[in-house]
Design a protein around this motif. Structure first.
Motif, mmCIF file in Angstrom:
data_model
loop_
_atom_site.group_PDB
_atom_site.id
_atom_site.type_symbol
_atom_site.label_atom_id
_atom_site.label_comp_id
_atom_site.label_asym_id
_atom_site.label_seq_id
_atom_site.Cartn_x
_atom_site.Cartn_y
_atom_site.Cartn_z
ATOM 1 N N THR A 2 13.923 -12.655 17.381
ATOM 2 C CA THR A 2 12.781 -12.464 16.495
ATOM 3 C C THR A 2 13.039 -11.280 15.572
ATOM 4 O OG1 THR A 2 11.273 -13.309 18.175
ATOM 5 C CG2 THR A 2 10.313 -12.042 16.367
ATOM 6 N N PHE A 3 12.761 -11.468 14.290
ATOM 7 C CA PHE A 3 12.930 -10.401 13.315
ATOM 8 C C PHE A 3 11.558 -9.943 12.836
ATOM 9 C CE2 PHE A 3 16.872 -12.765 13.135
ATOM 10 C CZ PHE A 3 17.831 -11.765 13.104
ATOM 11 N N GLU A 4 11.334 -8.656 12.924
ATOM 12 C CA GLU A 4 10.083 -8.100 12.440
ATOM 13 C C GLU A 4 10.211 -7.788 10.948
ATOM 14 O OE1 GLU A 4 7.277 -7.782 14.030
ATOM 15 O OE2 GLU A 4 8.128 -8.603 15.878
ATOM 16 N N PRO A 5 9.181 -8.086 10.152
ATOM 17 C CA PRO A 5 9.250 -7.758 8.727
ATOM 18 C C PRO A 5 9.317 -6.251 8.517
ATOM 19 C CG PRO A 5 7.031 -8.438 9.341
ATOM 20 C CD PRO A 5 7.906 -8.719 10.528
ATOM 21 N N LEU A 6 10.036 -5.845 7.482
ATOM 22 C CA LEU A 6 10.156 -4.431 7.161
ATOM 23 C C LEU A 6 8.833 -3.934 6.592
ATOM 24 C CD1 LEU A 6 12.083 -1.960 6.812
ATOM 25 C CD2 LEU A 6 12.489 -2.785 4.485
ATOM 26 N N PRO A 7 8.224 -2.915 7.205
ATOM 27 C CA PRO A 7 6.963 -2.382 6.659
ATOM 28 C C PRO A 7 7.258 -1.611 5.370
ATOM 29 C CG PRO A 7 7.686 -1.052 8.527
ATOM 30 C CD PRO A 7 8.645 -2.203 8.423
ATOM 31 N N LEU A 8 6.977 -2.228 4.244
ATOM 32 C CA LEU A 8 7.415 -1.706 2.953
ATOM 33 C C LEU A 8 6.240 -1.459 2.022
ATOM 34 C CD1 LEU A 8 9.619 -1.106 0.799
ATOM 35 C CD2 LEU A 8 9.695 -3.575 0.361
ATOM 36 N N THR A 9 6.287 -0.329 1.351
ATOM 37 C CA THR A 9 5.377 -0.035 0.248
ATOM 38 C C THR A 9 6.207 0.201 -1.004
ATOM 39 O OG1 THR A 9 3.606 0.953 1.581
ATOM 40 C CG2 THR A 9 3.750 1.641 -0.713
ATOM 41 N N VAL A 10 5.844 -0.460 -2.091
ATOM 42 C CA VAL A 10 6.488 -0.231 -3.384
ATOM 43 C C VAL A 10 5.445 0.356 -4.324
ATOM 44 C CG1 VAL A 10 7.651 -1.268 -5.360
ATOM 45 C CG2 VAL A 10 8.147 -2.094 -3.052
ATOM 46 N N LEU A 11 5.648 1.593 -4.717
ATOM 47 C CA LEU A 11 4.734 2.259 -5.637
ATOM 48 C C LEU A 11 5.141 1.939 -7.070
ATOM 49 C CD1 LEU A 11 4.589 5.770 -3.908
ATOM 50 C CD2 LEU A 11 3.065 3.807 -3.563
ATOM 51 N N VAL A 12 4.243 1.338 -7.821
ATOM 52 C CA VAL A 12 4.526 0.956 -9.208
ATOM 53 C C VAL A 12 4.095 2.104 -10.110
ATOM 54 C CG1 VAL A 12 4.095 -0.725 -11.036
ATOM 55 C CG2 VAL A 12 4.173 -1.465 -8.633
ATOM 56 N N ARG A 13 5.073 2.835 -10.612
ATOM 57 C CA ARG A 13 4.784 3.997 -11.452
ATOM 58 C C ARG A 13 5.411 3.854 -12.837
ATOM 59 N NH1 ARG A 13 1.773 4.223 -7.878
ATOM 60 N NH2 ARG A 13 1.308 5.969 -6.468
ATOM 61 N N THR A 14 5.676 2.627 -13.236
ATOM 62 C CA THR A 14 6.192 2.392 -14.577
ATOM 63 C C THR A 14 5.046 2.135 -15.542
ATOM 64 O OG1 THR A 14 7.529 0.917 -15.964
ATOM 65 C CG2 THR A 14 6.536 -0.055 -14.006
ATOM 66 N N ARG A 15 5.189 2.638 -16.761
ATOM 67 C CA ARG A 15 4.199 2.384 -17.808
ATOM 68 C C ARG A 15 4.661 1.261 -18.734
ATOM 69 N NH1 ARG A 15 5.108 7.623 -17.327
ATOM 70 N NH2 ARG A 15 6.456 7.682 -19.170
ATOM 71 N N SER A 16 5.785 0.645 -18.404
ATOM 72 C CA SER A 16 6.348 -0.402 -19.249
ATOM 73 C C SER A 16 5.611 -1.715 -19.039
ATOM 74 C CB SER A 16 7.833 -0.592 -18.929
ATOM 75 O OG SER A 16 7.977 -1.232 -17.674
ATOM 76 N N ARG A 17 5.980 -2.724 -19.833
ATOM 77 C CA ARG A 17 5.362 -4.039 -19.711
ATOM 78 C C ARG A 17 5.775 -4.751 -18.427
ATOM 79 N NH1 ARG A 17 7.030 -6.973 -24.942
ATOM 80 N NH2 ARG A 17 7.004 -4.869 -25.768
ATOM 81 N N VAL A 18 6.690 -4.143 -17.667
ATOM 82 C CA VAL A 18 7.077 -4.715 -16.370
ATOM 83 C C VAL A 18 5.999 -4.462 -15.319
ATOM 84 C CG1 VAL A 18 8.843 -4.667 -14.554
ATOM 85 C CG2 VAL A 18 9.517 -4.403 -16.944
ATOM 86 N N ALA A 19 5.129 -3.486 -15.554
ATOM 87 C CA ALA A 19 4.163 -3.073 -14.532
ATOM 88 C C ALA A 19 3.277 -4.222 -14.063
ATOM 89 C CB ALA A 19 3.307 -1.923 -15.064
ATOM 90 N N THR A 20 2.728 -4.987 -14.992
ATOM 91 C CA THR A 20 1.788 -6.049 -14.605
ATOM 92 C C THR A 20 2.456 -7.158 -13.803
ATOM 93 O OG1 THR A 20 0.314 -5.587 -16.463
ATOM 94 C CG2 THR A 20 0.167 -7.774 -15.465
#
Length: 235
Positions: A2-20
């Motif tokens: 059994t593999f447990e999912p990696l507890p991950l947080t990704v903080l979105v700190r870009t002001r570019s059009r990639v943010a949305t």
């Protein structure tokens, strides 16, 4: 096992059009975008900015408006509109931003794994211009030409030399990332005369069928393995 999912947080700190698109993708994947106790935290931020202090690793985005303009020119140079102005094969800004969001999401997982293993990784980097050149263009090329399993069909103006080419024992994909590869392509097939015959990107687009007619005998006389070996020779 059994593999447990990696507890991950990704903080979105870009002001570019990639943010949305990035925020929407992370939400769809169930990846947290706010700090959470026990999570491995990676920050996606713009080039020149510092990552969030609570992040253990970062993904740097080269996604300025100028970078998007360069990426759009990269796409447009090889896929000119075939219909009304502005209607090329790829709506550049939105698609490039979406691909960049997917790239940033994938890139965030690698340093996250390193953090989970106790390492302190350096920043990863996603550049929209590189994405356009090395990911979007090959995919567009495959869709516009390769899926049809045919070289450029006259009077198509899609691009030049680009397509799935028959060899002696199979087929191989031919793709030029940058115009400076044109002389090397001609030298490879023993047709240096084509360099002067079609010296500009525009002339090669307009004469794709003639270029393939000249190149076809070289490919057809060699097996796939030999073509790949010769094409990858740095000389």
């Amino acid at each position: 096992m059994t593999f447990e999912p990696l507890p991950l947080t990704v903080l979105v700190r870009t002001r570019s059009r990639v943010a949305t698109p990035l925020t929407r993708l992370l939400d769809a994947l169930g990846i947290a975008t706010e700090p959470a106790a026990g999570n491995v935290t990676v920050c996606v931020h713009d080039e020149g900015d510092e990552p969030a202090s609570e992040a253990g690793a970062s993904v740097v985005l080269g996604a300025t408006d100028e970078a998007f303009d360069r990426a759009r020119r990269t796409v447009g140079a090889r896929n000119p509109p075939l219909g009304p102005p502005g209607q090329g094969l790829l709506p550049p800004a939105g698609h490039i931003a979406t691909v960049a969001a997917a790239g940033a999401t994938a890139a965030a997982r690698l340093p996250a794994l390193a953090l989970a293993a106790g390492d302190r990784p350096g920043p990863a980097r996603i550049d929209v211009e590189h994405l356009a050149l090395h990911i979007i263009m090959p995919v567009v090329s495959a869709l516009s030409v390769g899926v049809m399993r045919s070289p450029v069909r006259p009077p198509s103006r899609i691009t030049y030399p680009l397509g799935i080419v028959p060899c002696a024992d199979g087929e191989v994909g031919a793709y030029q990332a940058v115009p400076t590869e044109w002389p090397r392509f001609c030298a490879m097939i023993g047709r240096e005369d084509l360099v002067e015959a079609y010296p500009t990107v525009e002339s090669r687009r307009e004469n794709g069928a003639a270029i393939w007619e000249a190149a076809a005998p070289w490919f057809r006389s060699r097996p796939v393995d030999e073509v790949v070996r010769i094409a990858q020779d740095p000389g």
